[in-house]
Design a protein around this motif. Sequence first.
Motif, PDB file in Angstrom:
ATOM      1  N   PHE A   1       7.430  19.737 -29.371  1.00  0.00           N
ATOM      2  CA  PHE A   1       8.013  19.350 -28.094  1.00  0.00           C
ATOM      3  C   PHE A   1       9.474  19.760 -27.998  1.00  0.00           C
ATOM      4  CE2 PHE A   1      10.053  16.446 -25.152  1.00  0.00           C
ATOM      5  CZ  PHE A   1       9.220  16.574 -24.060  1.00  0.00           C
ATOM      6  N   SER A   2       9.791  20.387 -26.891  1.00  0.00           N
ATOM      7  CA  SER A   2      11.184  20.662 -26.545  1.00  0.00           C
ATOM      8  C   SER A   2      11.276  20.647 -25.031  1.00  0.00           C
ATOM      9  CB  SER A   2      11.650  22.015 -27.093  1.00  0.00           C
ATOM     10  OG  SER A   2      11.086  23.073 -26.343  1.00  0.00           O
ATOM     11  N   ALA A   3      12.406  20.262 -24.519  1.00  0.00           N
ATOM     12  CA  ALA A   3      12.580  20.176 -23.072  1.00  0.00           C
ATOM     13  C   ALA A   3      12.394  21.539 -22.407  1.00  0.00           C
ATOM     14  CB  ALA A   3      13.951  19.599 -22.742  1.00  0.00           C
ATOM     15  N   GLU A   4      12.651  22.601 -23.141  1.00  0.00           N
ATOM     16  CA  GLU A   4      12.543  23.946 -22.574  1.00  0.00           C
ATOM     17  C   GLU A   4      11.106  24.435 -22.529  1.00  0.00           C
ATOM     18  OE1 GLU A   4      14.610  23.442 -25.467  1.00  0.00           O
ATOM     19  OE2 GLU A   4      16.104  22.747 -24.036  1.00  0.00           O
ATOM     20  N   ASN A   5      10.243  23.920 -23.433  1.00  0.00           N
ATOM     21  CA  ASN A   5       8.858  24.385 -23.476  1.00  0.00           C
ATOM     22  C   ASN A   5       7.931  23.210 -23.760  1.00  0.00           C
ATOM     23  OD1 ASN A   5       6.456  25.710 -23.694  1.00  0.00           O
ATOM     24  ND2 ASN A   5       7.089  27.084 -25.333  1.00  0.00           N
ATOM     25  N   THR A   6       7.723  22.386 -22.769  1.00  0.00           N
ATOM     26  CA  THR A   6       6.863  21.213 -22.934  1.00  0.00           C
ATOM     27  C   THR A   6       5.392  21.600 -23.049  1.00  0.00           C
ATOM     28  OG1 THR A   6       6.819  20.964 -20.534  1.00  0.00           O
ATOM     29  CG2 THR A   6       8.452  19.651 -21.744  1.00  0.00           C
ATOM     30  N   GLY A   7       5.049  22.766 -22.546  1.00  0.00           N
ATOM     31  CA  GLY A   7       3.655  23.217 -22.564  1.00  0.00           C
ATOM     32  C   GLY A   7       3.064  23.346 -23.958  1.00  0.00           C
TER      33      GLY A   7
ATOM     34  N   ASP B   1       1.147  18.834 -18.254  1.00  0.00           N
ATOM     35  CA  ASP B   1       2.556  19.219 -18.245  1.00  0.00           C
ATOM     36  C   ASP B   1       3.148  19.105 -16.837  1.00  0.00           C
ATOM     37  OD1 ASP B   1       4.942  20.085 -19.394  1.00  0.00           O
ATOM     38  OD2 ASP B   1       4.459  22.200 -19.110  1.00  0.00           O
ATOM     39  N   ARG B   2       2.440  19.637 -15.836  1.00  0.00           N
ATOM     40  CA  ARG B   2       2.953  19.614 -14.454  1.00  0.00           C
ATOM     41  C   ARG B   2       3.007  18.208 -13.865  1.00  0.00           C
ATOM     42  NH1 ARG B   2      -0.469  23.750 -14.205  1.00  0.00           N
ATOM     43  NH2 ARG B   2      -1.981  22.637 -12.922  1.00  0.00           N
ATOM     44  N   LEU B   3       1.961  17.415 -14.104  1.00  0.00           N
ATOM     45  CA  LEU B   3       1.890  16.087 -13.483  1.00  0.00           C
ATOM     46  C   LEU B   3       2.739  15.037 -14.186  1.00  0.00           C
ATOM     47  CD1 LEU B   3      -1.913  15.636 -12.667  1.00  0.00           C
ATOM     48  CD2 LEU B   3      -0.049  16.098 -11.077  1.00  0.00           C
ATOM     49  N   VAL B   4       2.854  15.149 -15.524  1.00  0.00           N
ATOM     50  CA  VAL B   4       3.438  14.041 -16.282  1.00  0.00           C
ATOM     51  C   VAL B   4       4.660  14.447 -17.104  1.00  0.00           C
ATOM     52  CG1 VAL B   4       2.962  12.273 -18.036  1.00  0.00           C
ATOM     53  CG2 VAL B   4       1.166  12.936 -16.413  1.00  0.00           C
ATOM     54  N   ILE B   5       4.491  15.408 -17.984  1.00  0.00           N
ATOM     55  CA  ILE B   5       5.520  15.678 -18.983  1.00  0.00           C
ATOM     56  C   ILE B   5       6.795  16.258 -18.368  1.00  0.00           C
ATOM     57  CG2 ILE B   5       6.070  16.813 -21.162  1.00  0.00           C
ATOM     58  CD1 ILE B   5       3.869  14.545 -21.280  1.00  0.00           C
TER      59      ILE B   5
ATOM     60  N   ALA C   1      12.382  15.718 -16.939  1.00  0.00           N
ATOM     61  CA  ALA C   1      13.398  16.022 -15.938  1.00  0.00           C
ATOM     62  C   ALA C   1      14.196  14.774 -15.552  1.00  0.00           C
ATOM     63  CB  ALA C   1      12.759  16.628 -14.705  1.00  0.00           C
ATOM     64  N   GLU C   2      13.611  13.601 -15.733  1.00  0.00           N
ATOM     65  CA  GLU C   2      14.283  12.356 -15.379  1.00  0.00           C
ATOM     66  C   GLU C   2      15.514  12.128 -16.254  1.00  0.00           C
ATOM     67  OE1 GLU C   2      15.249   8.795 -13.610  1.00  0.00           O
ATOM     68  OE2 GLU C   2      13.846  10.306 -12.900  1.00  0.00           O
ATOM     69  N   ARG C   3      15.568  12.769 -17.410  1.00  0.00           N
ATOM     70  CA  ARG C   3      16.732  12.616 -18.308  1.00  0.00           C
ATOM     71  C   ARG C   3      17.978  13.008 -17.571  1.00  0.00           C
ATOM     72  NH1 ARG C   3      15.506  14.744 -24.356  1.00  0.00           N
ATOM     73  NH2 ARG C   3      13.632  13.586 -24.683  1.00  0.00           N
TER      74      ARG C   3
END
Length: 187
Positions: free
Chosen positions: A81-87, A176-180, A185-187
């Motif tokens: 997991f990384s903010a740049e590549n959550t997929g 990824d699109r709906l949740v992660i 992004a809320e950070r």
Amino acid sequence: MVSEASATDARQVRTRAKLLRAMLTLLEQGPFDGITVRALATEAGIGYATFFRHYPSKEALLDDLAAGEIAGLLGEAMPLFSAENTGRACVALFEFISRRKALWRALLTGGAAPLLREQFVGQARRLAARFATPDTATCPIDLRFTFATSATIEIIGWWLRQPEELPKETIAGILDRLVITPTVAER
């Protein structure tokens, strides 16, 4: 020479493993509510009273099974997991579940979903606590992790109930699109 304590420990480990396998087998055959301690003991090849030396209830055994699975799942997905590549983490999550599909289907559709959800959210909250910082976001990190975990469980359950399996990459993209991504992004 093997000490008596280590022989007992090895025996306890083997018995617990038998009980975990028995729970999995019985979950694959029917709903959790229909499973009895007697059936678990029989399936594991142990005595009825022996069950209670290891677990106080069938719920405690299920909790142990779920905890191990969720720890394995998070252990495999979180390092990616990384903010740049959550997929990548989402794909790893569905690859893990795909390898254990019968177990996850049994956990999520066999009456054990509430306990699995509780276990999953609990582990996610502990993980969130490790990332907690003075947060200026509009949504507390604990709530974000709780929401993301609950939504993830729902998506996994939906995927497992589909008559025709969606490819792992497709369902991972949906997660990824709906949740992660929105949660990060809320950070």
